[in-house]
Write an enzyme that holds these catalytic residues in place. Structure first.
Site, short mmCIF file in Angstrom:
data_model
loop_
_atom_site.label_atom_id
_atom_site.label_comp_id
_atom_site.label_asym_id
_atom_site.label_seq_id
_atom_site.Cartn_x
_atom_site.Cartn_y
_atom_site.Cartn_z
N GLN A 243 0.83 -1.20 0.00
CA GLN A 243 0.00 0.00 0.00
C GLN A 243 0.87 1.26 0.00
O GLN A 243 0.51 2.28 -0.60
CB GLN A 243 -0.91 -0.02 1.24
N GLU A 246 1.84 2.79 -3.47
CA GLU A 246 0.91 3.74 -4.08
C GLU A 246 0.92 5.08 -3.32
O GLU A 246 0.82 6.15 -3.94
CB GLU A 246 -0.50 3.15 -4.13
N GLU A 247 1.03 5.01 -2.00
CA GLU A 247 1.08 6.26 -1.23
C GLU A 247 2.29 7.09 -1.62
O GLU A 247 2.20 8.32 -1.77
CB GLU A 247 1.13 5.95 0.26
N ARG A 248 3.43 6.45 -1.79
CA ARG A 248 4.66 7.20 -2.11
C ARG A 248 4.65 7.71 -3.54
O ARG A 248 5.15 8.82 -3.81
CB ARG A 248 5.86 6.32 -1.80
N CYS A 251 2.42 10.70 -3.39
CA CYS A 251 3.12 11.83 -2.78
C CYS A 251 4.00 12.55 -3.80
O CYS A 251 3.98 13.78 -3.89
CB CYS A 251 3.97 11.34 -1.61
#
Length: 390
Positions: A243, A246-248, A251
Site C-alpha cells: 500500500q 501507491e502512497e509514495r 506523494c
C-alpha cells in the site's frame, strides 16, 4: 509515460472542480483547521473522481494507476496542501489493500461507499511510539468469539476526526514482528457518533496542512467482526508495504503541479518587484536559481512517470517509488524555501501562497516514511545495508 486525451480530460474536470468548489473556500478551511470532507468527497464521488483505479463492480472506473498519477498531479492546483492530502488518503492510502485483498462483502460495505463519497476513510498505521517504524506498532486485536477486540492508539491520522472507518494495522499474534500484523476494517461511527470505546484524544495542531484534520485516536476494547479482516491474518505488514508503494507514488505526483506553481508565482513576482533600478528578475542569481529549480522539478516528474510506468507494467516499484518520494520530500523543502527568499518580507507573511507551501510541504519528508527511512530502503535494494546480526 504519456498522458492521453482521457488523462487530460480527467485533469480538466478536476481543475474545474477545484476552481469552483475548493479554492474559493481554502482560506476559510485553513483558518478553521478542518474542511467539510463529507461534502467535498460526495461531490467528487458524483464526478467519478474517487475510484479511478478501483474495480468497476464497486463503482470504480477500473483504470490503470497512471490515472491516479494524473489526478494527484492535478490536485496540485489546490491552494493548500491539506485538502489534496485528505483526498489522497481516500483514493490511494486507505483503500488500495481493501480493493486488492478485501472480501466482496468488505468491499461492498466500505469500498463502494468510499468511491461514491458517502463514507470518509482513514489509514491507521502510525502510533505515538511508532511512525516510520511500522514494525513497532503496539495496537492489538485479540480474538473473542467471532470478534476482534481492538485496543491501542493511532496518531497523526489524516481524516480521522471525520472518518467513518479506519483501515487499521494491528498486532493479531505474538509471532515475528513482520508476520504478526493484520489489516482490519474498523467502523468508527454509529449514527454519526463515535462508537463505544473510540475516543479522539486530541485534534493535533500542526505547523502546516491546517485544513487537514489530524487526530490522536484511542481504542479501548472496540469490537469488530473477524470477517472485517482484510485478506489473510498475519499478512498485514506485507499488505501495508504494498500500500505504501501507491502512497509514495501519489506523494511524488502530488508535488509536481504545486512546485511548478511556486516557481511561476515567484517569476511573476520577480518581474514586478523593483529594486536597485530594475526588476528583481533582472538579477542573474534569481534567474539561475529559478532555472535550476525548474530543472529539478522536471527531473522529479520524469522519475515519477518512470516509476508509474513500471507499476502499471506490474513490476515491484519499491525502489522507484522510494526514490521518487525521497526526491519529492527534498524538493518540497528546497523549492518553497528558495522562492520565499526572493519574496523578501512578503514571503514571511502568513497569507502568501509560497509561505503556505513552505509550511505544508515540510511534511513530505516525514509522512509516509521519513527521508532517512527512504534512504535505508534504497540502501537495502542496492545491496549495501547489512541485515541485523549479519
Amino acid at each position: 509515460m504519456q498522458f492521453t486525451h482521457e488523462h487530460r480530460e480527467i485533469q480538466k474536470t478536476l481543475k474545474r472542480f477545484i476552481d469552483e468548489e475548493i479554492n474559493p473556500h481554502v482560506d476559510e478551511w485553513e483558518a478553521a483547521e478542518i474542511f467539510p470532507a463529507h461534502e467535498v468527497f460526495k461531490k467528487m464521488g458524483n464526478l467519478g473522481l474517487l475510484g479511478l483505479t478501483k474495480p468497476e463492480a464497486y463503482g470504480g472506473a477500473g483504470l490503470d494507476y497512471s490515472y491516479s498519477v494524473a489526478m494527484a498531479e492535478a490536485l496540485g492546483h489546490i491552494d493548500c496542501g491539506g485538502v489534496p492530502m485528505a483526498i489522497g488518503v481516500q483514493t490511494d492510502m486507505c483503500t488500495p489493500a481493501l480493493a486488492r485483498f478485501g472480501s466482496d462483502e468488505l468491499r461492498r460495505e466500505f469500498l463502494a461507499p468510499a468511491i461514491a463519497g458517502d463514507m470518509v476513510g482513514c489509514i491507521g498505521v502510525s502510533e505515538p511510539g511508532a511512525g516510520s517504524d511500522v514494525a513497532g506498532i503496539k495496537s492489538t486485536a485479540r480474538k473473542d468469539g467471532d470478534d476482534y477486540v481492538i485496543s491501542g492508539s493511532k496518531m497523526w491520522i489524516t481524516n480521522s476526526i471525520q472518518a467513518d472507518w479506519m483501515c487499521m494495522l494491528v498486532n493479531t499474534g505474538e509471532g515475528p514482528i513482520h508476520k504478526n500484523k493484520s489489516l482490519v476494517m474498523v467502523p468508527m461511527r454509529e449514527n454519526g457518533q463515535l462508537r463505544k470505546g473510540i475516543t479522539v484524544g486530541q485534534k493535533i495542531k500542526k505547523i502546516g496542512m491546517h485544513s487537514s484534520d489530524t487526530g490522536l485516536i484511542h481504542f479501548d476494547e472496540v469490537r469488530v467482526p473477524q470477517r472485517y479482516l482484510i485478506g489473510q491474518e498475519g499478512a498485514g505488514f506485507i499488505y501495508q508495504m504494498q500500500q505504501f508503494q501507491e502512497e509514495r507514488l501519489w506523494c511524488a505526483a502530488s508535488c509536481l503541479q504545486s512546485l511548478t506553481n511556486c516557481v511561476q508565482w515567484t517569476i511573476d513576482y520577480a518581474k514586478e518587484r523593483k529594486l536597485f533600478g530594475g526588476a528583481l528578475s533582472d538579477q542573474q542569481w534569481v534567474q539561475f536559481k529559478l532555472a535550476e529549480l525548474k530543472t529539478e522539478i522536471e527531473a522529479l516528474r520524469a522519475l515519477t512517470y518512470q516509476a508509474c510506468e513500471h507499476y502499471v507494467a506490474g513490476e515491484d516499484v519499491t525502489e522507484w517509488a522510494t526514490m521518487a518520494k525521497l526526491k519529492a520530500g527534498r524538493l518540497n523543502r528546497t523549492v518553497p524555501d528558495t522562492c520565499l527568499q526572493f519574496w523578501g518580507g512578503m514571503g514571511f507573511t502568513y497569507e502568501n501562497k509560497v509561505s503556505r507551501l513552505y509550511r505544508d510541504g515540510r511534511l513530505a519528508s516525514i509522512g509516509g516514511g521519513a527521508d532517512e527511512v527512504m534512504m535505508g530502503i534504497l540502501a537495502k535494494t542496492m545491496g549495501m545495508m547489512k541485515r541485523p546480526g549479519a
